[in-house]
Design a protein around this motif. Structure first.
Motif, mmCIF file in Angstrom:
data_model
loop_
_atom_site.group_PDB
_atom_site.id
_atom_site.type_symbol
_atom_site.label_atom_id
_atom_site.label_comp_id
_atom_site.label_asym_id
_atom_site.label_seq_id
_atom_site.Cartn_x
_atom_site.Cartn_y
_atom_site.Cartn_z
ATOM 1 N N GLN A 8 63.031 0.279 14.408
ATOM 2 C CA GLN A 8 62.744 0.875 13.101
ATOM 3 C C GLN A 8 61.246 1.055 12.887
ATOM 4 O O GLN A 8 60.798 2.072 12.331
ATOM 5 C CB GLN A 8 63.368 0.015 12.001
ATOM 6 N N GLU A 9 60.450 0.083 13.339
ATOM 7 C CA GLU A 9 59.001 0.238 13.249
ATOM 8 C C GLU A 9 58.520 1.399 14.107
ATOM 9 O O GLU A 9 57.630 2.164 13.714
ATOM 10 C CB GLU A 9 58.307 -1.054 13.688
ATOM 11 N N ALA A 10 59.108 1.552 15.289
ATOM 12 C CA ALA A 10 58.725 2.645 16.174
ATOM 13 C C ALA A 10 59.129 3.999 15.591
ATOM 14 O O ALA A 10 58.397 4.987 15.728
ATOM 15 C CB ALA A 10 59.345 2.442 17.547
ATOM 16 N N GLN A 11 60.269 4.059 14.953
ATOM 17 C CA GLN A 11 60.705 5.308 14.329
ATOM 18 C C GLN A 11 59.712 5.788 13.285
ATOM 19 O O GLN A 11 59.490 6.996 13.118
ATOM 20 C CB GLN A 11 62.079 5.108 13.684
ATOM 21 N N ALA A 12 59.077 4.850 12.581
ATOM 22 C CA ALA A 12 58.126 5.205 11.540
ATOM 23 C C ALA A 12 56.897 5.926 12.099
ATOM 24 O O ALA A 12 56.182 6.611 11.351
ATOM 25 C CB ALA A 12 57.692 3.952 10.774
ATOM 26 N N LEU A 13 56.647 5.798 13.407
ATOM 27 C CA LEU A 13 55.523 6.497 14.026
ATOM 28 C C LEU A 13 55.828 7.974 14.269
ATOM 29 O O LEU A 13 54.926 8.740 14.592
ATOM 30 C CB LEU A 13 55.162 5.831 15.353
ATOM 31 N N LEU A 34 75.003 -3.401 23.325
ATOM 32 C CA LEU A 34 74.044 -2.316 23.505
ATOM 33 C C LEU A 34 74.357 -1.150 22.580
ATOM 34 O O LEU A 34 73.447 -0.562 21.977
ATOM 35 C CB LEU A 34 74.048 -1.853 24.964
ATOM 36 N N ALA A 35 75.628 -0.821 22.443
ATOM 37 C CA ALA A 35 76.006 0.283 21.557
ATOM 38 C C ALA A 35 75.540 0.020 20.125
ATOM 39 O O ALA A 35 75.097 0.939 19.423
ATOM 40 C CB ALA A 35 77.511 0.499 21.604
ATOM 41 N N ALA A 36 75.614 -1.233 19.678
ATOM 42 C CA ALA A 36 75.172 -1.569 18.314
ATOM 43 C C ALA A 36 73.673 -1.366 18.163
ATOM 44 O O ALA A 36 73.204 -0.821 17.151
ATOM 45 C CB ALA A 36 75.557 -3.009 17.987
ATOM 46 N N VAL A 37 72.890 -1.798 19.158
ATOM 47 C CA VAL A 37 71.439 -1.603 19.088
ATOM 48 C C VAL A 37 71.085 -0.123 19.173
ATOM 49 O O VAL A 37 70.185 0.364 18.468
ATOM 50 C CB VAL A 37 70.741 -2.412 20.204
ATOM 51 N N LEU A 38 71.811 0.619 19.997
ATOM 52 C CA LEU A 38 71.510 2.040 20.179
ATOM 53 C C LEU A 38 71.838 2.888 18.953
ATOM 54 O O LEU A 38 71.456 4.068 18.890
ATOM 55 C CB LEU A 38 72.256 2.579 21.400
ATOM 56 N N GLN A 39 72.498 2.326 17.973
ATOM 57 C CA GLN A 39 72.650 3.031 16.700
ATOM 58 C C GLN A 39 71.294 3.264 16.043
ATOM 59 O O GLN A 39 71.164 4.094 15.134
ATOM 60 C CB GLN A 39 73.559 2.245 15.766
ATOM 61 N N HIS A 40 70.279 2.531 16.484
ATOM 62 C CA HIS A 40 68.924 2.630 15.927
ATOM 63 C C HIS A 40 67.942 3.213 16.949
ATOM 64 O O HIS A 40 66.732 2.997 16.845
ATOM 65 C CB HIS A 40 68.459 1.244 15.485
ATOM 66 N N THR A 41 68.466 3.967 17.902
ATOM 67 C CA THR A 41 67.643 4.539 18.965
ATOM 68 C C THR A 41 66.438 5.289 18.402
ATOM 69 O O THR A 41 66.555 6.050 17.444
ATOM 70 C CB THR A 41 68.484 5.495 19.824
ATOM 71 N N VAL A 42 65.289 5.061 19.025
ATOM 72 C CA VAL A 42 64.080 5.813 18.683
ATOM 73 C C VAL A 42 64.105 7.118 19.469
ATOM 74 O O VAL A 42 64.195 7.109 20.704
ATOM 75 C CB VAL A 42 62.816 5.007 19.039
ATOM 76 N N HIS A 43 64.043 8.236 18.773
ATOM 77 C CA HIS A 43 64.056 9.547 19.401
ATOM 78 C C HIS A 43 62.692 10.220 19.250
ATOM 79 O O HIS A 43 61.993 10.015 18.256
ATOM 80 C CB HIS A 43 65.125 10.451 18.778
ATOM 81 N N LEU A 50 76.499 5.265 27.559
ATOM 82 C CA LEU A 50 76.087 4.784 26.240
ATOM 83 C C LEU A 50 74.731 5.364 25.849
ATOM 84 O O LEU A 50 74.519 5.759 24.689
ATOM 85 C CB LEU A 50 76.022 3.260 26.233
ATOM 86 N N LEU A 51 73.815 5.432 26.792
ATOM 87 C CA LEU A 51 72.494 5.979 26.516
ATOM 88 C C LEU A 51 72.579 7.466 26.191
ATOM 89 O O LEU A 51 71.939 7.949 25.241
ATOM 90 C CB LEU A 51 71.569 5.750 27.711
ATOM 91 N N GLN A 52 73.354 8.178 26.964
ATOM 92 C CA GLN A 52 73.487 9.610 26.713
ATOM 93 C C GLN A 52 74.161 9.871 25.369
ATOM 94 O O GLN A 52 73.776 10.805 24.643
ATOM 95 C CB GLN A 52 74.245 10.266 27.864
ATOM 96 N N ASP A 53 75.159 9.046 25.025
ATOM 97 C CA ASP A 53 75.809 9.178 23.719
ATOM 98 C C ASP A 53 74.824 8.938 22.576
ATOM 99 O O ASP A 53 75.003 9.455 21.470
ATOM 100 C CB ASP A 53 76.976 8.195 23.595
ATOM 101 N N ALA A 54 73.781 8.143 22.850
ATOM 102 C CA ALA A 54 72.766 7.849 21.839
ATOM 103 C C ALA A 54 71.642 8.877 21.829
ATOM 104 O O ALA A 54 70.667 8.719 21.084
ATOM 105 C CB ALA A 54 72.185 6.458 22.079
ATOM 106 N N GLY A 55 71.738 9.910 22.652
ATOM 107 C CA GLY A 55 70.746 10.983 22.636
ATOM 108 C C GLY A 55 69.602 10.794 23.608
ATOM 109 O O GLY A 55 68.561 11.451 23.472
#
Length: 278
Positions: A74-79, A102-111, A141-146
């Motif tokens: 979340q901090e990284a997303q703010a950048l 991993l799927a739970a954490v990847l709900q917050h993936t930094v794009h 899982l990674l690809q599903d998260a973008g």
């Protein structure tokens, strides 16, 4: 005031206790955003000043608090980064439970606004780095998260080419599938989880940045000394920016997560690169 032996031992015990608590409960969760310039040859003018963020070695699993990883994302997303790259070891694999974690954490993936790519690390290949089915599931899982996962492949986003080698220790390390394809006249960044690969004869004249992880910077490092334990053949590649003296520049990220939550003098890291023309 002169300390007697009992007071001296008591003071030493308290200091040791405090250091232990710091190493276990404070530094593993004390994230540092490291800001670096990244000069890239042939960089398009439109990418001058854009940001590229590197996240490595998150190690989702049973030994590490996922809430810290989510807060860090979340901090990284703010950048609001332009590009985001992930350089492997998404899990500390024990069993299939890590897929759900991993799927739970990847709900917050930094794009990245312009591109999001990643590679696999050795821990993404399951036990003894020898379970390709685990790597396949994590890739999905990674690809599903973008996240575009590069397994001895390359892709171009907004004029910047990303080359991704699969993990050195895994079952799919075939750099010859991608390196002969690279165009030295195109602006490129290469992702390679294990920095020991820099010493192999697999580069086909590549010149440019190599972003790696794997080492965690040693996790515990005495001040002014080298880390006593590193999972590397070439201990020069512990952490940070390293000139390879042949046109390649290696950057080894100190890792966001841990196998075990213990760190001293090696804070966890997310790297923020500013792209500039070389």
């Amino acid at each position: 005031m002169k300390l007697n032996r009992r007071d001296f031992l008591k003071t030493g015990a308290l200091a040791a206790l405090g250091l232990g608590i710091y190493t276990w409960q404070v530094e593993p969760y004390w994230l540092e955003f490291v800001h670096k310039r990244m000069p890239v040859a042939q960089l398009p003018p439109a990418l001058e000043g854009k940001t590229l963020l590197q996240i490595s070695d998150i190690h989702v699993g049973n030994r590490f608090d996922p809430r810290y990883l989510i807060r860090s994302f979340q901090e990284a997303q703010a950048l609001d980064p332009d590009f985001v790259v992930y350089t492997g070891d998404y899990v500390s694999y024990e069993d299939e439970e890590q897929f759900a974690q991993l799927a739970a954490v990847l709900q917050h993936t930094v794009h990245g606004r312009l591109g999001t790519v990643g590679i696999l690390g050795n821990h993404d290949y399951g036990k003894n780095w020898a379970e390709p089915a685990v790597a396949t599931q994590i890739t999905q899982l990674l690809q599903d998260a973008g996240i575009t996962v590069l397994r001895n492949e390359q892709t171009t986003a907004a004029g910047l080419t990303f080359i991704g080698m699969d993990d050195y220790y895994g079952t799919n390390f075939f750099p010859e599938q991608v390196m002969p394809q690279h165009d030295p006249d195109q602006p490129s960044v290469l992702l390679c989880h294990n920095p020991d690969v820099c010493d192999l004869d697999v580069w086909h004249g590549y010149r440019g940045w190599i972003l790696a992880g794997h080492t965690h910077g040693g996790q515990c490092k005495p001040p002014f000394l080298n880390p006593p334990v590193l999972p590397l053949a070439n201990e020069r590649y512990a952490a940070g920016e390293i000139d390879l003296y042949d046109g390649r520049t290696l950057y080894v990220n100190r890792a966001l997560g841990c196998l075990w939550p213990l760190r001293f003098n090696v804070r966890p890291e997310i790297t923020v690169f500013k792209l500039t023309s070389a």
